[in-house]
Design an enzyme around this catalytic site. Structure first.
Site, PDB file in Angstrom:
ATOM      1  N   PHE A 161      -6.377  20.108 -24.705  1.00  0.00           N
ATOM      2  CA  PHE A 161      -7.125  19.005 -24.783  1.00  0.00           C
ATOM      3  C   PHE A 161      -8.700  19.052 -24.218  1.00  0.00           C
ATOM      4  CE2 PHE A 161      -8.376  14.545 -23.977  1.00  0.00           C
ATOM      5  CZ  PHE A 161      -8.310  14.068 -25.260  1.00  0.00           C
ATOM      6  N   ASP A 162      -9.472  18.244 -24.617  1.00  0.00           N
ATOM      7  CA  ASP A 162     -11.082  18.483 -24.067  1.00  0.00           C
ATOM      8  C   ASP A 162     -10.968  18.177 -22.725  1.00  0.00           C
ATOM      9  OD1 ASP A 162     -10.397  15.772 -24.826  1.00  0.00           O
ATOM     10  OD2 ASP A 162     -12.433  15.309 -25.630  1.00  0.00           O
ATOM     11  N   HIS A 208     -19.317  14.682 -26.940  1.00  0.00           N
ATOM     12  CA  HIS A 208     -18.989  13.562 -27.995  1.00  0.00           C
ATOM     13  C   HIS A 208     -19.166  12.456 -27.483  1.00  0.00           C
ATOM     14  CE1 HIS A 208     -15.273  14.489 -26.314  1.00  0.00           C
ATOM     15  NE2 HIS A 208     -14.522  13.474 -26.861  1.00  0.00           N
ATOM     16  N   ASP A 251       1.459  19.678 -20.392  1.00  0.00           N
ATOM     17  CA  ASP A 251       0.264  18.624 -20.669  1.00  0.00           C
ATOM     18  C   ASP A 251       1.145  17.566 -21.535  1.00  0.00           C
ATOM     19  OD1 ASP A 251      -1.267  16.599 -21.407  1.00  0.00           O
ATOM     20  OD2 ASP A 251      -2.814  17.966 -22.033  1.00  0.00           O
ATOM     21  N   ALA A 267       1.393  14.400 -22.402  1.00  0.00           N
ATOM     22  CA  ALA A 267       0.880  13.087 -22.726  1.00  0.00           C
ATOM     23  C   ALA A 267       1.773  12.395 -23.995  1.00  0.00           C
ATOM     24  CB  ALA A 267      -0.621  12.995 -23.377  1.00  0.00           C
ATOM     25  N   TYR A 270       0.965  -1.220   0.138  1.00  0.00           N
ATOM     26  CA  TYR A 270      -0.081   0.045  -0.229  1.00  0.00           C
ATOM     27  C   TYR A 270       0.850   1.148   0.043  1.00  0.00           C
ATOM     28  CZ  TYR A 270      -4.046   3.022   1.258  1.00  0.00           C
ATOM     29  OH  TYR A 270      -4.964   4.084   0.917  1.00  0.00           O
ATOM     30  N   LYS A 318      -0.528   7.044 -23.272  1.00  0.00           N
ATOM     31  CA  LYS A 318       0.297   7.424 -24.602  1.00  0.00           C
ATOM     32  C   LYS A 318       1.939   7.002 -24.551  1.00  0.00           C
ATOM     33  CE  LYS A 318      -3.604  10.133 -24.493  1.00  0.00           C
ATOM     34  NZ  LYS A 318      -4.722  10.220 -23.269  1.00  0.00           N
TER      35      LYS A 318
HETATM   36  N1  F0G Z   1      -4.185  15.378 -22.493  1.00  0.00           N
HETATM   37  C1  F0G Z   1      -3.995  15.234 -23.786  1.00  0.00           C
HETATM   38  C2  F0G Z   1      -3.081  15.837 -24.567  1.00  0.00           C
HETATM   39  C3  F0G Z   1      -4.585  13.799 -24.019  1.00  0.00           C
HETATM   40  O1  F0G Z   1      -4.407  13.624 -25.549  1.00  0.00           O
HETATM   41  C4  F0G Z   1      -5.365  13.427 -23.242  1.00  0.00           C
HETATM   42  C5  F0G Z   1      -6.195  12.141 -23.888  1.00  0.00           C
HETATM   43  C6  F0G Z   1      -5.358  13.722 -21.977  1.00  0.00           C
HETATM   44  C7  F0G Z   1      -4.677  14.855 -21.687  1.00  0.00           C
HETATM   45  C8  F0G Z   1      -6.178  13.074 -20.682  1.00  0.00           C
HETATM   46  O2  F0G Z   1      -5.360  11.738 -20.621  1.00  0.00           O
HETATM   47  O3  F0G Z   1      -7.110  10.146 -21.305  1.00  0.00           O
HETATM   48  O4  F0G Z   1      -5.315   9.394 -19.514  1.00  0.00           O
HETATM   49  O5  F0G Z   1      -7.276  10.738 -18.983  1.00  0.00           O
HETATM   50  N2  F0G Z   1      -6.385  12.034 -24.739  1.00  0.00           N
HETATM   51  C9  F0G Z   1      -7.106  10.684 -25.390  1.00  0.00           C
HETATM   52  C10 F0G Z   1      -6.923  10.862 -26.805  1.00  0.00           C
HETATM   53  C11 F0G Z   1      -8.193  10.305 -24.694  1.00  0.00           C
HETATM   54  O6  F0G Z   1      -7.874   9.851 -27.475  1.00  0.00           O
HETATM   55  O7  F0G Z   1      -6.686  11.583 -27.547  1.00  0.00           O
HETATM   56  P1  F0G Z   1      -6.338  10.526 -20.191  1.00  0.00           P
END
Ligand code: F0G
Length: 457
Positions: free
Chosen positions: A124-125, A449, A214, A216, A72, A257
């Site tokens: 990102f969304d 979406h 960010d 990813a 843990y 990613k």
């Molecule tokens: N930032 C970026 C640039 C992303 O592309 C994503 C996720 C996230 C943050 C959020 O990360 O999914 O681990 O919670 N992108 C995916 C996509 C979902 O299809 O581009 P997460």
């Protein structure tokens, strides 16, 4: 004769995939309310919905799973992961989270309050969602060139320094930090140059503001710096990553990613105060500070994945596959965001389905057409994903309208890329006959979406 390029790995395990008939697909997409997120995965032949969590792990990563320490607190797996992240990023403090948006949730809970503004490059969304749900504003300072899909420039993901400086000059007291997304997913998986990162740092320093990455797809960003930016040709990917992160105070990471795992994420920072605050939100929302939503085995796989995917050969294999698909689309004259991005091809639906009005969602129409054609599942990154303006509740038609074909890492072969290209060509060839799109019959207030229901017009 020079030997052709080939993958830097061989295949040890396979998973069958199944084709379907057009009649089956017509039934399935109708049942899914014309939303590909609502399809069952087994109704899909080639799945390009996302490159997130859909990657094939290496033999070393699978071996790492067996060695996971599931304690843990203070698990060895956490310490190994922390050391890898320390080495690659230079950030001292590491807080695991279950995925990228959880990292955003934890960190933004500490840093953002109602009325704030967060400037960046095409948030990102989920990032935008975590800003807007706190009644703050995501201000897009991406360079204007990113909107022109046919313009070919090496760093189309860059922040516009003039826009950023203006935003800071006018709103400094409302801005908790600047966020830079590397690579810039929403603009087409486009990279940000080292020069631009340096410049953002300089501007942020001028106003005494923090910078967050960010991250990813930071390793893919480093690949583009190495292959496109003067002075970096002879540096290793790890050296480039290290320099990139010197221009930030911290990062949020979706490990799904560029760490090539199926689930995982983290916050890393050099700011002790951020870490101390984030720990509290992390414990409440994710789990204790040395696992934060991840199993020990997952942290082992993450550490190994990060180490492997910050090596040139791995990135080269991956990005060249995306570029291979782009070349095939070029043969057929299919317009996409140029040059090809690191993780995906973003087909410019507004240039393909010119007869479908924007109110009827051309990119979504193209997404459904490609699925009907060959069972290939892409994803709309366009007017549906853009959601409504939180104040006026009008659809946001100001950005690009893309069909994204995201390529999972080490999952498909170039034969699959050929199938994708030809399927898209078949749709492209009958584009003049496609004149009608969709109307929304149900939608959520935010991030619509994923669950939107659509009716064919
Ligand atoms: N930032 C970026 C640039 C992303 O592309 C994503 C996720 C996230 C943050 C959020 O990360 O999914 O681990 O919670 N992108 C995916 C996509 C979902 O299809 O581009 P997460």
């Amino acid at each position: 004769m020079e030997l052709p390029f080939a993958e830097s790995w061989k295949i040890k395990m396979v998973e069958p995939i199944r084709k379907s008939t057009r009649a089956e697909r017509e039934k399935w997409i109708k049942e899914a309310h014309n939303n590909v997120f609502q399809l069952k995965a087994e109704q899909v032949y080639i799945d390009l919905l996302t490159d997130s969590g859909t990657n094939a792990m290496s033999d070393r990563q699978w071996a790492g799973l067996m060695l996971g320490d599931e304690s843990y607190a203070g698990a060895n797996s956490y310490l190994k992961m922390k050391k890898t992240i320390n080495d690659i990023t230079g950030f001292e403090y590491v807080l695991p989270t279950h995925q990228g948006r959880a990292a955003e949730n934890v960190l933004f809970s500490c840093l953002i309050k109602a009325g704030d503004m967060v400037p960046g490059n095409s948030h990102f969304d989920t990032t935008k969602g975590h800003i807007e749900s706190r009644k703050a504003y995501a201000i897009d300072c991406t360079i204007d060139e990113a909107k022109d899909t046919q313009l070919e420039i090496p760093f189309k993901g860059n922040v516009d320094p003039i826009k950023l400086d203006k935003c800071l000059a006018e709103n400094a007291d409302k801005i908790p930090f600047v966020i830079v997304t590397i690579t810039n997913n929403t603009a087409g998986g486009q990279p940000v140059s080292m020069e631009n990162l340096r410049e953002v740092r300089k501007i942020a320093d001028k106003y005494k503001k923090a910078v967050l990455f960010d991250s990813a797809r930071f390793a893919e960003n480093a690949y583009f710096i190495k292959t496109r930016e003067k002075g970096y040709e002879n540096k290793t990917i790890k050296e480039i990553c290290k320099e990139m992160f010197t221009y930030a105070d911290g990062m949020t990471m979706s490990a799904k990613k560029d760490a090539v795992v199926n689930m995982g994420g983290f916050i890393a920072t050099r700011v002790e105060e951020w870490y101390d605050k984030a720990k509290i939100f992390g414990i409440i929302n994710e789990g204790y500070i040395t696992y934060g939503g991840m199993s020990g085995r997952d942290m082992n796989a993450l550490a190994i994945g990060l180490d492997e995917n910050t090596e040139f050969e791995n990135l080269e294999t991956r990005i060249k596959q995306v570029q291979y698909l782009a070349q095939r689309l070029d043969e057929f004259g299919i317009p996409y965001q140029r040059p090809a991005g690191g993780h995906a091809i973003f087909v410019d639906a507004s240039k393909v389905l010119t007869r479908v009005p924007k109110e009827e969602f051309p990119a979504q129409t193209l997404t459904v057409e490609l699925y009907l054609e060959a069972g290939i599942r892409g994803c709309e990154i366009g007017y549906l994903l853009a959601d409504r303006d939180p104040v006026t509740r009008e659809n946001r038609f100001g950005g690009n309208d893309f069909l994204r074909l995201a390529i999972p890492r080490r999952v498909y072969t170039n034969n699959h890329m050929d199938v994708i290209a030809v399927a898209l060509k078949n749709v492209f060839d009958r584009r003049e006959q496609i004149t009608k799109g969709f109307k929304i019959t149900w939608e959520a207030d935010i991030m619509r979406h994923f669950t939107v229901q659509l009716e064919r017009l």
